[in-house]
Design an enzyme around this catalytic site. Structure first.
Site, PDB file in Angstrom:
ATOM      1  CD1 TRP A  26       0.473   0.467   3.320  1.00 31.07           C
ATOM      2  CD2 TRP A  26      -0.174  -1.664   3.081  1.00 31.07           C
ATOM      3  NE1 TRP A  26       0.973  -0.234   4.390  1.00 31.07           N
ATOM      4  CE2 TRP A  26       0.587  -1.550   4.274  1.00 31.07           C
ATOM      5  CE3 TRP A  26      -0.688  -2.916   2.729  1.00 31.07           C
ATOM      6  CZ2 TRP A  26       0.847  -2.639   5.103  1.00 31.07           C
ATOM      7  CZ3 TRP A  26      -0.425  -3.995   3.558  1.00 31.07           C
ATOM      8  CH2 TRP A  26       0.330  -3.856   4.724  1.00 31.07           C
ATOM      9  CD  GLU A  39      -3.170   3.597   7.601  1.00 30.35           C
ATOM     10  OE1 GLU A  39      -3.282   3.441   8.836  1.00 30.35           O
ATOM     11  OE2 GLU A  39      -2.073   3.652   7.032  1.00 30.35           O
ATOM     12  CB  THR A  45      -4.114  -6.674  12.336  1.00 31.05           C
ATOM     13  OG1 THR A  45      -5.461  -6.774  12.821  1.00 31.05           O
ATOM     14  CG2 THR A  45      -3.713  -8.014  11.736  1.00 31.05           C
ATOM     15  N   GLY A  83     -10.021 -11.000  12.381  1.00 30.22           N
ATOM     16  CA  GLY A  83     -10.532 -10.557  13.676  1.00 30.22           C
ATOM     17  C   GLY A  83     -11.077  -9.138  13.670  1.00 30.22           C
ATOM     18  CE1 TYR A  84      -9.634  -6.272  18.654  1.00 30.75           C
ATOM     19  CE2 TYR A  84      -8.080  -7.426  17.237  1.00 30.75           C
ATOM     20  CZ  TYR A  84      -8.440  -6.950  18.483  1.00 30.75           C
ATOM     21  OH  TYR A  84      -7.613  -7.158  19.556  1.00 30.75           O
ATOM     22  CE1 TYR A 122      -2.668   6.700  12.152  1.00 31.15           C
ATOM     23  CE2 TYR A 122      -4.189   4.930  11.591  1.00 31.15           C
ATOM     24  CZ  TYR A 122      -2.946   5.525  11.485  1.00 31.15           C
ATOM     25  OH  TYR A 122      -1.987   4.967  10.687  1.00 31.15           O
ATOM     26  CG  ASP A 140       0.730   4.531  14.306  1.00 31.38           C
ATOM     27  OD1 ASP A 140       1.598   5.298  14.788  1.00 31.38           O
ATOM     28  OD2 ASP A 140       1.027   3.542  13.606  1.00 31.38           O
ATOM     29  CB  CYS A 201      18.501   3.694  21.714  1.00 27.92           C
ATOM     30  SG  CYS A 201      16.913   3.387  22.536  1.00 27.92           S
ATOM     31  CB  CYS A 204      17.308   5.641  17.161  1.00 29.81           C
ATOM     32  SG  CYS A 204      15.889   6.755  16.973  1.00 29.81           S
ATOM     33  CB  CYS A 210      15.566  10.256  22.272  1.00 27.19           C
ATOM     34  SG  CYS A 210      14.456   9.155  23.165  1.00 27.19           S
TER      35      CYS A 210
END
Length: 368
Positions: A26, A39, A45, A83-84, A122, A140, A201, A204, A210
């Site tokens: 996607w 989305e 999931t 599911g859901y 969202y 998210d 980290c 990152c 951070c």
């Protein structure tokens, strides 16, 4: 925050994303409908599981018009196992509204899209920023984790105050010139680097910004509200046989597992044994009298807010005067026909038990 610091933050993030993002079906999609489907599937999931379902779903419903016209039971069957199920029921309803009221196009105003069934803040932000490059943060679970660590946000991220704190933090760094790419980059960073357990980290691109990394407090963020204890329900389930067929019933279209098929059964009351509960539910919910001929096995299954432990019994039909309460339809089917109906995950386990049970029967007894 100084403008040059925010600029460096965005540069580090987007450069990392260009070099490290996953190739997902996607990504880069120019059809808002396909972005929207992805989305919806990605809520609750994992990506690895979604990919196959995404291709399968779009093979069956390649356009929003085909989804809008599709039969609900067929849609649930294609979704089965993901599911859901409320997600896809809402997706179907929303597609019908868009086709009827907006000609199958994405509305110009995000508010019109956001108020559709199952969309919300969202999904609308993700679709509009990815498809139209609208300057809207899409926040998210991954984004919440990243920014809660960047700023060491003490407020639970699943509270209203926590969501506002996260939003304010995102706006500090948000790239209004490339909002879609920025949103995807933050999500990807959360999925690949700033993981819930053992964040990486040292590699990152945002470690210099951070606070949690500086203070070695990564494991304490994000903060979340204390969870309520998950209840476990004991249930009795009947596999009612009539010659070579067994009984399935379709749940009413609203509520948990609406529109899905299942074996008859229900909760076991306190001080009630499973066999008694099994026969009671058959009589009360279906007007059905049966005799238990044996125990097939047991299942355990976890839903979002509770768990079940089920005892499954083989039953022989005595009499049946259909009276449905929690269901709107029933069917007597052969075992080989079970893959033609959308059956929810817990009861698919019973189908597997039946297949195993049948394989272990002498050939002269295999009548299903």
């Amino acid at each position: 925050m100084a403008g040059n610091q925010a600029t460096q933050f965005r540069r580090n993030l987007l450069n990392w994303y260009e070099q490290n993002h996953r190739k997902l079906p996607w990504r880069g999609e120019r059809d808002f409908y396909k972005i929207w489907v992805s989305e919806v599937m990605l809520q609750q999931t994992q990506v690895a599981k979604v990919i196959d379902y995404y291709h399968r779903f779009l093979h069956q419903f390649p356009t929003i018009e085909k989804l809008a016209r599709a039969d609900t039971e067929k849609i649930l069957r294609v979704w089965q196992g993901l599911g859901y199920y409320a997600r896809v029921r809402n997706l179907h309803k929303a597609a019908q509204i868009l086709v009827k009221d907006f000609g199958g196009e994405l509305p110009e105003k995000i508010e019109d899209f956001q108020k559709l069934p199952g969309v919300g803040s969202y999904i609308s932000a993700a679709v509009y920023s990815f498809f139209k490059n609208s300057p809207i943060p899409a926040i998210d679970g991954n984004a919440k984790r990243v920014f809660s660590r960047l700023f060491e946000i003490d407020t639970p991220v699943d509270s209203a105050a926590g969501e506002k704190a996260i939003y304010d933090a995102v706006i500090t760094y948000f790239d209004r010139t490339q909002p879609g790419k920025f949103n995807q980059a933050i999500m990807e960073l959360g999925a690949l680097i700033c993981k819930p357990q053992q964040p990486e980290c040292r590699i990152c691109p945002l470690s210099d910004f951070c606070h949690a990394y500086v203070n070695s407090s990564q494991k304490t963020f994000p903060r979340k509200k204390a969870k309520n204890k998950v209840e476990t329900h004991r249930i009795a389930i009947a596999v009612v046989l009539d010659n070579s067929k067994f009984l399935l019933a379709r749940r009413n279209p609203f509520g948990l597992l609406g529109g899905l098929w299942e074996f008859p059964g229900g909760k076991i009351n306190l001080h009630e044994n499973a066999e008694t509960a099994c026969l009671r539910h058959l009589q009360e919910k279906f007007g059905l009298s049966a005799t238990i001929s044996g125990r097939l096995g047991a299942i355990k299954h976890t839903y979002s807010h509770f768990k079940i432990e089920g005892e499954i019994f083989l039953c022989q039909l005595n009499s049946f005067k259909p009276t449905l309460h929690d269901h709107d339809n029933f069917a007597w089917i052969f075992l080989k026909e079970s893959d033609q109906l959308p059956i929810h995950a817990a009861h698919l386990k019973i189908i597997d038990m039946l297949k195993s049970h049948l394989q272990n029967q002498p050939s002269e007894q295999k009548t299903w």
